[in-house]
Design a protein around this motif. Structure first.
Motif, PDB file in Angstrom:
ATOM      1  N   ASP A  67       0.966  -1.179   0.026  1.00  0.00           N
ATOM      2  CA  ASP A  67       0.144  -0.082   0.023  1.00  0.00           C
ATOM      3  C   ASP A  67       0.785   1.191  -0.013  1.00  0.00           C
ATOM      4  OD1 ASP A  67      -2.024   1.791   0.023  1.00  0.00           O
ATOM      5  OD2 ASP A  67      -2.716   1.309   2.210  1.00  0.00           O
ATOM      6  N   ILE A  68       0.463   2.229  -0.687  1.00  0.00           N
ATOM      7  CA  ILE A  68       1.302   3.677  -0.751  1.00  0.00           C
ATOM      8  C   ILE A  68       1.283   4.217   1.001  1.00  0.00           C
ATOM      9  CG2 ILE A  68       1.191   6.087  -1.226  1.00  0.00           C
ATOM     10  CD1 ILE A  68       0.684   5.342  -4.073  1.00  0.00           C
ATOM     11  N   ARG A  69       0.360   4.175   1.503  1.00  0.00           N
ATOM     12  CA  ARG A  69       0.383   4.744   2.722  1.00  0.00           C
ATOM     13  C   ARG A  69       0.079   3.684   3.790  1.00  0.00           C
ATOM     14  NH1 ARG A  69      -3.576   9.961   2.677  1.00  0.00           N
ATOM     15  NH2 ARG A  69      -2.681  11.027   0.987  1.00  0.00           N
ATOM     16  N   MET A  70       1.211   3.855   4.738  1.00  0.00           N
ATOM     17  CA  MET A  70       1.324   2.780   5.916  1.00  0.00           C
ATOM     18  C   MET A  70       1.950   3.493   6.910  1.00  0.00           C
ATOM     19  SD  MET A  70       2.791  -0.715   4.044  1.00  0.00           S
ATOM     20  CE  MET A  70       3.965  -0.152   3.156  1.00  0.00           C
ATOM     21  N   PRO A  71       1.724   2.900   8.067  1.00  0.00           N
ATOM     22  CA  PRO A  71       2.516   3.513   9.395  1.00  0.00           C
ATOM     23  C   PRO A  71       3.877   3.670   9.102  1.00  0.00           C
ATOM     24  CG  PRO A  71       0.844   1.808   9.995  1.00  0.00           C
ATOM     25  CD  PRO A  71       1.031   1.425   8.443  1.00  0.00           C
ATOM     26  N   PRO A  72       4.532   4.592   9.760  1.00  0.00           N
ATOM     27  CA  PRO A  72       3.984   5.315  10.909  1.00  0.00           C
ATOM     28  C   PRO A  72       3.246   6.591  10.517  1.00  0.00           C
ATOM     29  CG  PRO A  72       6.222   5.884  10.790  1.00  0.00           C
ATOM     30  CD  PRO A  72       5.932   4.914   9.800  1.00  0.00           C
ATOM     31  N   ASP A  73       3.450   7.221   9.288  1.00  0.00           N
ATOM     32  CA  ASP A  73       3.087   8.457   9.280  1.00  0.00           C
ATOM     33  C   ASP A  73       1.652   8.432   8.156  1.00  0.00           C
ATOM     34  OD1 ASP A  73       4.912   9.611  10.786  1.00  0.00           O
ATOM     35  OD2 ASP A  73       6.489   9.611   8.957  1.00  0.00           O
ATOM     36  N   HIS A  74       1.617   7.189   7.440  1.00  0.00           N
ATOM     37  CA  HIS A  74       0.439   7.237   6.618  1.00  0.00           C
ATOM     38  C   HIS A  74       0.907   8.230   5.279  1.00  0.00           C
ATOM     39  CE1 HIS A  74      -1.879   4.206   8.654  1.00  0.00           C
ATOM     40  NE2 HIS A  74      -1.476   4.683   9.615  1.00  0.00           N
ATOM     41  N   HIS A  75       1.857   8.285   4.790  1.00  0.00           N
ATOM     42  CA  HIS A  75       2.234   9.215   3.767  1.00  0.00           C
ATOM     43  C   HIS A  75       2.547   8.447   2.588  1.00  0.00           C
ATOM     44  CE1 HIS A  75       3.183  12.836   1.649  1.00  0.00           C
ATOM     45  NE2 HIS A  75       4.505  12.876   1.940  1.00  0.00           N
ATOM     46  N   THR A  76       3.858   8.165   2.267  1.00  0.00           N
ATOM     47  CA  THR A  76       4.225   7.449   0.935  1.00  0.00           C
ATOM     48  C   THR A  76       5.232   6.395   1.185  1.00  0.00           C
ATOM     49  OG1 THR A  76       6.109   9.065   0.589  1.00  0.00           O
ATOM     50  CG2 THR A  76       3.732   9.647  -0.685  1.00  0.00           C
ATOM     51  N   GLU A  77       4.803   5.891   2.685  1.00  0.00           N
ATOM     52  CA  GLU A  77       5.961   4.860   2.986  1.00  0.00           C
ATOM     53  C   GLU A  77       5.960   3.605   1.795  1.00  0.00           C
ATOM     54  OE1 GLU A  77       4.522   7.029   6.645  1.00  0.00           O
ATOM     55  OE2 GLU A  77       3.677   5.947   4.785  1.00  0.00           O
ATOM     56  N   GLY A  78       5.073   3.357   1.282  1.00  0.00           N
ATOM     57  CA  GLY A  78       4.973   2.279   0.250  1.00  0.00           C
ATOM     58  C   GLY A  78       5.939   2.503  -0.830  1.00  0.00           C
TER      59      GLY A  78
END
Length: 237
Positions: A67-78
């Motif tokens: 997924d593009i958005r994941m913890p910790p910040d739910h931004h562009t971690e993916g």
């Protein structure tokens, strides 16, 4: 007894993948759907980008879904994880899923190269043929971009006067849209009711106008889409 003269058909090797998705139900649902096809082994299903990178180091894999958005910040971690995986393990493909057709995400994902990367909308989880195709393509080092994202990219820049798109004819735009969806010349010809040789002429003309070298090792369909971004208002200076 089976006919000894009948050639045996070998089933494609099962893909070994990791799923990274922080929503438990989506993660486990995706796992079950893919494993039920008999074409995929989900060796791990994790909820964070850190766990994804750890799994990549521990297991032998063909591809990952992130997924593009994941913890910790739910931004562009993916996307960050995809770049790290491709840099350290170029034999592992990455399919990135997004809730929205976002051109900035597309540019961020593909700006370092397109090989072994796919950008699909999350709704494709329910379209197993599309998702399996993407996994096969990235595991082979090729690239895939969701047709709906292509439409967003084209629509966003088609009216930009300084965009390379301004040089393309309407028919070349039609061909480019379908190239970016992964269609080959024969399929495009059938779709547009034209000869394959005519499509080839449009393809060559399009790449020439977009300054894409014939010898480029990048997936040219996606490279053409990225050209819009590089010359559009949201691309880099």
């Amino acid at each position: 007894m089976p006919d000894r003269n009948t050639p045996e058909t070998t089933a494609p090797e099962r893909l070994r993948i990791v799923i990274a998705e922080d929503h438990y139900l989506v993660r486990e649902g995706t796992r079950r759907l893919l494993e039920d096809t008999g074409e995929v082994d989900v060796v791990a299903a994790v909820g964070t980008a850190g766990e994804l990178l750890d799994a990549v180091e521990r297991f032998r894999l063909d591809a990952v879904i992130a997924d593009i958005r994941m913890p910790p910040d739910h931004h562009t971690e993916g996307i960050t994880a995809a770049h790290s995986i491709r840099a350290r393990h170029p034999d592992i493909g990455v399919v990135v899923l997004s809730q929205h057709a976002n051109e900035q995400y597309a540019f961020a994902l593909f700006q370092r190269g397109t090989d072994g990367l796919a950008y699909l909308l999350k709704e494709r989880i329910g379209e197993l043929d599309q998702l399996l195709r993407a996994l096969r393509e990235v595991s082979a080092g090729r690239s895939v971009i969701d047709p709906r994202i292509v439409e967003v990219l084209v629509g966003s820049h088609i009216r930009t006067t300084d965009s390379p798109l301004a040089q393309l004819t309407r028919r070349e735009l039609d061909v480019l849209r379908q190239m970016a969806q992964g269609m080959n010349n024969r399929t495009i010809a059938e779709s547009l009711s034209l000869s394959e040789s005519t499509i080839e002429k449009h393809v060559n003309s399009t790449f020439a106008k977009l300054c894409l070298a014939e010898e480029s090792q990048l997936h040219r369909r996606v490279t053409a889409v990225l050209t819009y971004l590089r010359h559009g208002p949201t691309g880099p200076a």
